[in-house]
Design a protein around this motif. Structure first.
Motif: not given
Length: 373
Positions: A151-157, A139-149, A117-122
């Motif tokens: 400033g992204l929103v996260v929406m669970e499908d 696994d939500m922990a790394p996603i939430k960490r990247l979102a916080a770093e 995911v990190a490499a896909a962020i622009t």
């Protein structure tokens, strides 16, 4: 009768009196749109998840789309998700005017590879949409960490994960919002299309309430911001209210079927290459569908027809390879794990009212076919 991956009739026969009473309750209420049943289901579904807010909508695709729009996703934005999902996940992103950006999935459990995911962020990335696939959570922990770093929103499908838990937390409660489908095959299914979005955020809820009702706010005909006609109807809401009380029972039934498959087929992994579902660490699987894997998948499916067993593939065509998404410029070889899975996975019958004799028929037939390859 043919054996298929899903059948609602055994459940309906068992619950017929309650379902028909739900219909009578609505028909005699005098209100067919946005009445007591919708309000009641929204309150009870939110309470099941320990959250304050739920907005019922007309289908799971609009649940994803409206959730993203309520979180501020729009034209020009990028949304990171997976191609190993039902196309509606990606269609909802496209429907917001945003661009889907795909990462691959993991070999062992088919879930989003969060390490990519990190490499896909622009600079255009606005949101991440993890898809809780086949009945268990990303696994939500790394996603939430990247979102916080970033400033992204996260929406669970959560269309395939009603009641699933990740380290004790329910699917849909671990991010800014969670979108659900209640398509008939789902763990919690209506008898037609329906969906919902849950959130703990008041502003997101206010946005959802406008978006699903033309963009109107309290006063009919007064549009505050352009929205949609995406309301959950009273009939489906009342049926879902009744079935919500049995959700944990449905999950227990699915797990029992899964355990029986393990007992009957688990030994075929080593010598005959049939791989059964693997539960990721920290997850409590609800087995929306029971996806297995074999390198000779197509031959197996064809030979199982001789036993009158007709199975599905979820999913034979990765979204990024579909002609409708050619404009993304992605082709074969872009997501190697996703593409490999598309050639090898298939689903065994899975629903809580699946009769034991049909389970045994599936097990014995699969054993005969796989061991003869």
């Amino acid at each position: 009768m043919p054996t298929r991956v899903w059948d609602y009739l055994p459940e309906y026969e068992k619950e017929r009196a309650d379902i028909l009473d739900a219909v009578e309750t609505v028909m005699e209420s005098g209100q067919l749109i946005l009445g007591k049943s919708v309000r009641g289901f929204e309150e009870e579904f939110a309470a099941y998840h320990g959250l304050p807010h739920c907005t019922g909508v007309d289908n799971g695709t609009n649940a994803v789309k409206l959730a993203l729009q309520a979180l501020g996703v729009g034209p020009g934005d990028e949304v990171i998700t997976v191609s190993n999902t039902a196309a509606p996940t990606v269609l909802a992103i496209d429907g917001c005017g945003a661009t889907p950006v795909f990462v691959d999935v993991r070999e062992e459990d088919f879930l989003m590879d969060t390490g990519q995911v990190a490499a896909a962020i622009t600079g255009r990335t606005k949101a991440i949409v993890p898809v809780h696939l086949f009945g268990q959570c990303v696994d939500m922990a790394p996603i939430k960490r990247l979102a916080a770093e970033h400033g992204l929103v996260v929406m669970e499908d959560c269309a395939q994960a009603h009641g699933a838990r990740h380290h004790g937390e329910l699917a849909g409660t671990m991010a800014d919002a969670g979108a659900f489908s209640f398509y008939p095959t789902k763990v919690l299914g209506a008898y037609g299309d329906a969906g919902a979005v849950i959130t703990r955020d008041e502003t997101t809820q206010e946005n959802l309430q406008r978006l699903h009702y033309y963009g109107m706010e309290k006063v009919y005909y007064v549009v505050r911001t352009p929205g949609h006609n995406a309301r959950l109807d009273e009939l489906h809401a009342e049926i879902l209210r009744r079935k919500l009380g049995r959700l944990d029972e449905y999950i227990a039934g699915r797990r029992a079927v899964a355990e029986h498959y393990v007992d009957g087929l688990g030994d075929l992994a080593g010598s005959h290459g049939l791989l059964l579902p693997r539960t990721a660490p920290g997850n409590e699987h609800v087995y929306y569908i029971y996806v297995v894997r074999h390198p000779q998948r197509d031959a197996i499916l064809e030979r199982l027809k001789d036993f009158d067993i007709h199975l599905n593939i979820s999913y034979p065509w990765p979204v990024h390879t579909m002609t409708g998404f050619q404009h993304l410029g992605l082709g074969k070889g872009t997501l190697p794990v996703t593409e490999r899975l598309a050639d090898e996975i298939f689903s065994l019958p899975m629903y809580p009212s699946l009769p034991r004799e049909l389970q045994d028929h599936v097990i014995s037939s699969v054993r005969k076919v796989v061991t003869s390859l």
